[in-house]
Design a protein around this motif. Structure first.
Motif, PDB file in Angstrom:
ATOM      1  N   LEU A   1      43.593  10.619  52.868  1.00  0.00           N
ATOM      2  CA  LEU A   1      42.243  11.201  52.272  1.00  0.00           C
ATOM      3  C   LEU A   1      41.403  10.050  51.797  1.00  0.00           C
ATOM      4  O   LEU A   1      41.969   9.098  51.112  1.00  0.00           O
ATOM      5  N   ASN A   2      39.981  10.067  51.953  1.00  0.00           N
ATOM      6  CA  ASN A   2      39.170   9.181  51.154  1.00  0.00           C
ATOM      7  C   ASN A   2      39.030   9.725  49.804  1.00  0.00           C
ATOM      8  O   ASN A   2      39.604  10.834  49.435  1.00  0.00           O
ATOM      9  N   ALA A   3      38.234   9.065  48.955  1.00  0.00           N
ATOM     10  CA  ALA A   3      38.345   9.455  47.487  1.00  0.00           C
ATOM     11  C   ALA A   3      37.649  10.511  47.178  1.00  0.00           C
ATOM     12  O   ALA A   3      38.150  11.331  46.586  1.00  0.00           O
ATOM     13  N   GLN A   4      36.565  10.918  47.872  1.00  0.00           N
ATOM     14  CA  GLN A   4      35.710  12.421  47.757  1.00  0.00           C
ATOM     15  C   GLN A   4      36.786  13.624  48.098  1.00  0.00           C
ATOM     16  O   GLN A   4      36.884  14.367  47.476  1.00  0.00           O
ATOM     17  N   GLU A   5      37.595  13.279  49.349  1.00  0.00           N
ATOM     18  CA  GLU A   5      38.564  14.363  49.854  1.00  0.00           C
ATOM     19  C   GLU A   5      39.674  14.376  48.689  1.00  0.00           C
ATOM     20  O   GLU A   5      39.882  15.612  48.466  1.00  0.00           O
ATOM     21  N   ARG A   6      40.212  13.294  48.378  1.00  0.00           N
ATOM     22  CA  ARG A   6      41.093  13.579  47.217  1.00  0.00           C
ATOM     23  C   ARG A   6      40.749  14.070  46.003  1.00  0.00           C
ATOM     24  O   ARG A   6      41.389  14.992  45.188  1.00  0.00           O
ATOM     25  N   ARG A   7      39.470  13.871  45.668  1.00  0.00           N
ATOM     26  CA  ARG A   7      39.002  14.881  44.582  1.00  0.00           C
ATOM     27  C   ARG A   7      38.805  16.007  44.592  1.00  0.00           C
ATOM     28  O   ARG A   7      39.107  16.900  43.887  1.00  0.00           O
ATOM     29  N   HIS A   8      38.546  16.697  45.773  1.00  0.00           N
ATOM     30  CA  HIS A   8      38.567  17.963  46.359  1.00  0.00           C
ATOM     31  C   HIS A   8      40.013  18.486  46.218  1.00  0.00           C
ATOM     32  O   HIS A   8      40.310  19.751  45.790  1.00  0.00           O
ATOM     33  N   LEU A   9      41.029  17.696  46.913  1.00  0.00           N
ATOM     34  CA  LEU A   9      42.212  18.241  46.731  1.00  0.00           C
ATOM     35  C   LEU A   9      42.800  18.299  45.181  1.00  0.00           C
ATOM     36  O   LEU A   9      43.553  19.266  44.963  1.00  0.00           O
TER      37      LEU A   9
END
Length: 448
Positions: free
Chosen positions: A198-206
């Protein structure tokens, strides 16, 4: 505990249909309409009173897409059903299969001696139609997610039994274990792939999925406040290193403590497979500051039943410990390169604290990380101890990767190599880049 204390206003928007992004959920449900028999359990009306479809009408992907574009008198999930929808009996059957087939649930059931006690709370938790609908979607579109939920539930029930939790509360805990990841149904399914980075934005969503799950539970209603609290807390850690709020021990509820440990044990039990009892014990001991020690003490004896001495290579364990030692030495060198008076900053202090905590845990588990030969010297000639060293090295590398990921999530600008960083931020950025490259080049490290 009042419900307002469970999810601070600053942590999430007001609970309501408009508070959630339903895009991915609707896409997945539309696809489900093509695979399953979905029909209206009642006549469906628009908000202005216009009847849109009759009770019993079959709903395909196209019709579902049209219906959700309308402002409906009642939420659509309250007005549709699926043939063969998840119910208490089917959930119990899936959980019982895990007790037979999955290593960790099987060991816990054997240790308890009363497998039925792990299943009983599952029969008593509330399962209203809209929740059963979401669990059916999970079963058919994200089956691994439902399997993980049930495995977590079984581990949580074992811990609840060992903690002598009152029977009514066990049903609340079972509900929290089962529903804690329903927020993931609102995420892009591609993010759930096991091999996806996951990139940083996807990790924030997770990291926001516990909040989404709480909103869905509150929208539904009918669940005790303790359920929402535990769901919100299931990725927190006692040392404040968890998410979504970085809560520390004193702010995590007793039920939340059980659930966060059960979730981790179930996840690692699946990841490690038949090797899970041995490796899990190491992971739990290494993370004793982040996890509830009294509960770990109840788990460790139950996990000893299937410990097997595997044939492993000392060279592989040595590689892992050398990588860990080099990461710590790299950070020491970066600190020494800084000039007096240069600004350290928040990211620098955070990373320094996290690495100091990991160093102490490693020292307590086997020896100082800067001396990688220490544990291996004691393991030489003993397959079980070499396996112990190998698992410890694997977990230490995972911890380093996790620290890198959290640093880049909290301070995304550190990933920009072209940016002119302050001295402390520059040191953190260089360490994260160096450690990420080291992990990527080391076989079987953070993604093992």
């Amino acid at each position: 505990m009042p419900e307002t204390a469970l999810l601070p206003d600053s942590a999430a928007p007001a609970a309501g249909p408009e508070a959630l992004d339903d895009t991915h959920y609707r896409q997945s449900f539309g696809a489900l309409c093509e695979d399953q028999v979905v029909s209206a359990t009642n006549a469906i009306y628009a908000e202005n009173g216009t009847k849109l479809i009759e009770k019993g009408s079959r709903i395909d992907r196209e019709l579902y897409a049209r219906l959700v574009q309308h402002k409906l008198r009642d939420p659509i999930d309250q007005q549709i059903g699926i043939e063969g929808m998840v119910n208490h009996e089917s959930l119990e059957a899936m959980a019982a299969a895990l007790l037979d087939q999955a290593t960790v649930p099987r060991l816990l059931a054997a240790s308890l001696g009363r497998p039925a006690a792990l299943l009983q709370p599952l029969r008593e938790l509330p399962l209203p139609g809209p929740i059963a609908l979401k669990l059916t979607l999970m079963r058919d579109r994200c089956p691994a997610l439902l399997q993980h939920a049930l495995a977590t539930l079984l581990v949580a029930m074992f811990l609840a039994d060992r903690a002598n939790m009152p029977t009514p509360l066990r049903s609340h805990l079972a509900a929290a274990a089962l529903l804690r990841d329903i927020g993931m149904l609102h995420m892009d399914p591609a993010w759930l792939a096991a091999d996806r980075r996951l990139n940083a934005q996807e990790r924030r969503h997770l990291h926001a999925h516990p909040i989404t799950s709480v909103l869905l539970i509150r929208q539904q209603g009918g669940y005790a406040p303790e359920v929402a609290a535990a769901v919100f807390e299931h990725h927190e850690r006692l040392d404040g290193s968890g998410y979504p709020r970085g809560l520390r021990a004193e702010r995590i509820s007793p039920m939340g403590r059980i659930l966060l440990l059960a979730e981790l044990v179930a996840a690692l039990g699946h990841k490690f497979g038949e090797a899970s009892p041995h490796r899990l014990g190491l992971v739990l001991r290494l993370n004793h500051r982040a996890l509830p020690g009294a509960l770990i003490a109840q788990l460790l004896p139950a996990l000893q039943g299937d410990v097997l001495a595997s044939k492993v290579q000392v060279e592989e364990a040595s590689q892992r410990f050398a990588g860990v030692a080099n990461a710590f030495e790299q950070w020491t060198e970066l600190q020494q390169d800084m000039k007096p008076g240069e600004v350290r900053g928040e990211a620098f202090a955070w990373l320094n604290s996290r690495l100091a905590g990991l160093r102490q845990s490693l020292t307590e588990a086997g020896g100082p990380p800067e001396q990688p030969s220490f544990l291996l010297a004691h393991a030489a000639g003993d397959d079980l101890h070499v396996a112990d060293a190998l698992a410890l090295g694997r977990e230490a590398l995972w911890q380093l990767g996790s620290i890198c990921g959290h640093a880049l999530q909290r301070w995304p600008a550190l990933a920009d190599a072209e940016r002119d960083h302050a001295a402390g931020d520059a040191a953190v950025a260089r360490w994260c880049a160096w450690t990420g490259a080291m992990l990527a080049g080391l076989p079987g490290s953070s993604v093992d």
